[in-house]
Design a protein around this motif. Structure first.
Motif, PDB file in Angstrom:
ATOM      1  N   ALA A 106      -3.717   4.180   4.816  1.00  0.00           N
ATOM      2  CA  ALA A 106      -3.312   4.000   3.412  1.00  0.00           C
ATOM      3  C   ALA A 106      -4.298   4.693   2.485  1.00  0.00           C
ATOM      4  O   ALA A 106      -5.511   4.711   2.739  1.00  0.00           O
ATOM      5  CB  ALA A 106      -3.215   2.527   3.067  1.00  0.00           C
ATOM      6  N   LEU A 140       0.931   4.971   1.961  1.00  0.00           N
ATOM      7  CA  LEU A 140       0.357   5.719   3.067  1.00  0.00           C
ATOM      8  C   LEU A 140       0.083   7.171   2.670  1.00  0.00           C
ATOM      9  O   LEU A 140       0.591   7.655   1.656  1.00  0.00           O
ATOM     10  CB  LEU A 140       1.294   5.678   4.275  1.00  0.00           C
ATOM     11  CG  LEU A 140       1.611   4.300   4.870  1.00  0.00           C
ATOM     12  CD1 LEU A 140       2.502   4.443   6.097  1.00  0.00           C
ATOM     13  CD2 LEU A 140       0.341   3.532   5.201  1.00  0.00           C
ATOM     14  N   TYR A 185      -6.908  -0.596   5.118  1.00  0.00           N
ATOM     15  CA  TYR A 185      -5.583  -0.547   5.735  1.00  0.00           C
ATOM     16  C   TYR A 185      -5.434   0.824   6.379  1.00  0.00           C
ATOM     17  O   TYR A 185      -5.535   1.848   5.724  1.00  0.00           O
ATOM     18  CB  TYR A 185      -4.521  -0.758   4.650  1.00  0.00           C
ATOM     19  CG  TYR A 185      -3.101  -0.911   5.135  1.00  0.00           C
ATOM     20  CD1 TYR A 185      -2.447   0.116   5.817  1.00  0.00           C
ATOM     21  CD2 TYR A 185      -2.381  -2.068   4.894  1.00  0.00           C
ATOM     22  CE1 TYR A 185      -1.145  -0.016   6.248  1.00  0.00           C
ATOM     23  CE2 TYR A 185      -1.066  -2.213   5.315  1.00  0.00           C
ATOM     24  CZ  TYR A 185      -0.452  -1.185   5.988  1.00  0.00           C
ATOM     25  OH  TYR A 185       0.846  -1.313   6.409  1.00  0.00           O
ATOM     26  N   VAL A 215       0.841  -1.200   0.000  1.00  0.00           N
ATOM     27  CA  VAL A 215       0.000   0.000   0.000  1.00  0.00           C
ATOM     28  C   VAL A 215       0.872   1.245   0.000  1.00  0.00           C
ATOM     29  O   VAL A 215       2.091   1.182   0.186  1.00  0.00           O
ATOM     30  CB  VAL A 215      -0.944   0.026   1.220  1.00  0.00           C
ATOM     31  CG1 VAL A 215      -1.825  -1.201   1.255  1.00  0.00           C
ATOM     32  CG2 VAL A 215      -0.142   0.153   2.523  1.00  0.00           C
TER      33      VAL A 215
END
Length: 445
Positions: A299, A263, A296, A261
């Protein structure tokens, strides 16, 4: 007036008249176990060496500097932060232990970093004449620009009254002479190899945890972790789960992370590093909780995007994938790496929520039996019925939180085994899973 006799009894052999009453708890031992512990090997520039140490999500912000040598937001602690976003407790182990401790001679005294590692080179120590008493000195320790310790002692008594702090140990000196802030030097990290990870696995085996992860790409070490997880799950009966990056484990106890991912601050967490979040989230998920479609934390995108057909292929291959969804990165489906079915292995077992139910049940039953029955309860009809009552109570708790369905007391039987000390339990459970697929037929008139 109460009778003279009274109390409890083991056999009916009392002499005095009175009421002898035993209290027996029915099902009080039946309680769900707690989850949330993740075990993780880390490459760190500072911290305890050759040992497992515990860090809780609750205390991380307060203890990060003392334990890891950095502010909790610092880049070197990225994987710690990711693991603790959803795990309650991190069991950490520094796989790059064994480096050199930074040191220097300051004011006639040798000062040595508490731990090995490059972070020790950011430590400075000053010996300053005390402004109120010229016979005394202030021994001040800095980590970067932050003062982390200050002690005032009489210069002529040397280091005798100095106490080691969380960052340095002080050597012996007859007297202390003033010195400006002087950096320690020579600190290095230890090397990381297969032996380091073997040491971690040996140390963590005696600890209690739910999930273990390896945030790397070395195929040999991945295989080492996979074998460790399988041995503990199937040989030792310890229902742990392992999380690895792009490892085709074909096992319900191994989660195979495919991608990573991005952020919000622009940091790219590649799939091997995303293992930290997946392991922490898997440990933190309760037995009635799925990570399917969970975002997440923090993310905004994924590092590698896939087409619909690639997502379908990933699911069929037992891969744990993130997908982009309007400024978020979400879990496509909470599955493990199991792809081979038959011989008592169901396709339902690919669901990590179902596995958490089965593992939770196994761990809870083992704990209840070990804490309350082994060596203490007679293997008689009465003893076995007490054990069954505990198991029924436990199952009702699982059903109350929607972890299982359609449970009835008759689904559990407890009988004596071949030996007088053996107990045989037959149990039928129906684990629940989360809604994932909607099939709707709409008839339009």
């Amino acid at each position: 007036m109460a009778p003279i006799g009274g109390g409890t009894f083991t056999v009916q052999n009392k002499i005095l008249p009175g009421a002898y009453i035993n209290f027996v708890s029915l099902g009080s031992a039946a309680r769900l176990g707690t989850r949330g512990v993740v075990a993780f090997p880390l490459e760190l520039n500072w911290g305890p060496e050759n040992q497992v140490f515990s860090v809780t999500a609750e205390d991380f912000n307060k203890t990060a500097i003392d334990v890891f040598g950095y502010d909790p937001t610092a880049a070197p602690l990225l994987l710690v932060r990711e693991a603790l976003k959803r795990a309650k407790t991190l069991l950490a182990y520094r796989v790059n232990s064994g480096g050199v401790k930074a040191s220097n001679t300051i004011g006639g005294m040798t000062v040595t970093a508490k731990w090995s590692g490059t972070r020790g080179n950011d430590i400075k120590v000053a010996i300053l004449t005390n402004v109120d008493d010229a016979t005394k000195v202030d021994v001040v320790t800095y980590l970067g620009a932050i003062e982390v310790d200050s002690q005032t002692v009489t210069a002529s008594t040397g280091s005798a009254n100095l106490k080691n702090n969380n960052f340095v140990t002080f050597g012996t000196a007859a007297t202390l002479t003033p010195a400006s802030a002087t950096a320690l030097t020579g600190g290095t990290n230890g090397t990381v190899d297969g032996t380091s990870y073997s040491a971690f696995l040996n140390a963590i085996e005696v600890e209690t945890f739910n999930v273990i992860g390896y945030p790397g790409t070395d195929e040999t070490i991945k295989a080492l972790f996979a074998a460790f997880v399988k041995r503990l799950r199937y040989d030792n009966g310890e229902k742990i789960v392992g999380v690895l990056y792009q490892y085709d484990g074909d096992d319900m106890g191994l989660i195979n992370v495919k991608n990573g991912v991005i952020l919000a601050d622009g940091t790219t967490i590649t799939g091997d590093k995303a293992v930290a979040w997946v392991a922490g989230a898997s440990a933190g998920a309760e037995v009635n909780e799925s990570l399917t479609n969970v975002a997440y934390d923090g993310a905004v995108d994924v590092d590698i995007k896939y087409t619909k057909s690639q997502f379908e292929a990933a699911i069929q291959a037992g891969e744990f994938v993130f997908y982009a969804d309007n400024g978020k990165a979400r879990v496509l489906t909470d599955i493990n790496s199991l792809v081979t079915f038959g011989e008592g292995v169901s396709e339902d077992w690919t669901s990590n929520r179902v596995v958490r139910v089965m593992d939770g049940w196994a761990n809870d039953v083992a704990r209840i039996f070990g804490e309350n029955y082994i060596g203490t309860v007679t293997n008689s009809d009465t003893g076995r019925q007490l054990f069954k009552a505990d198991l029924v109570s436990l199952a009702m708790q699982y059903q109350a939180i929607d972890a299982i369905s359609n449970f009835e007391s008759a689904d559990i039987t407890v009988e004596q085994g071949n030996g007088k000390r053996d107990v045989v339990v037959a149990c039928a459970l129906q684990p629940n899973d989360s809604m994932e697929k909607l099939y709707m037929t709409v008839t339009v008139n």
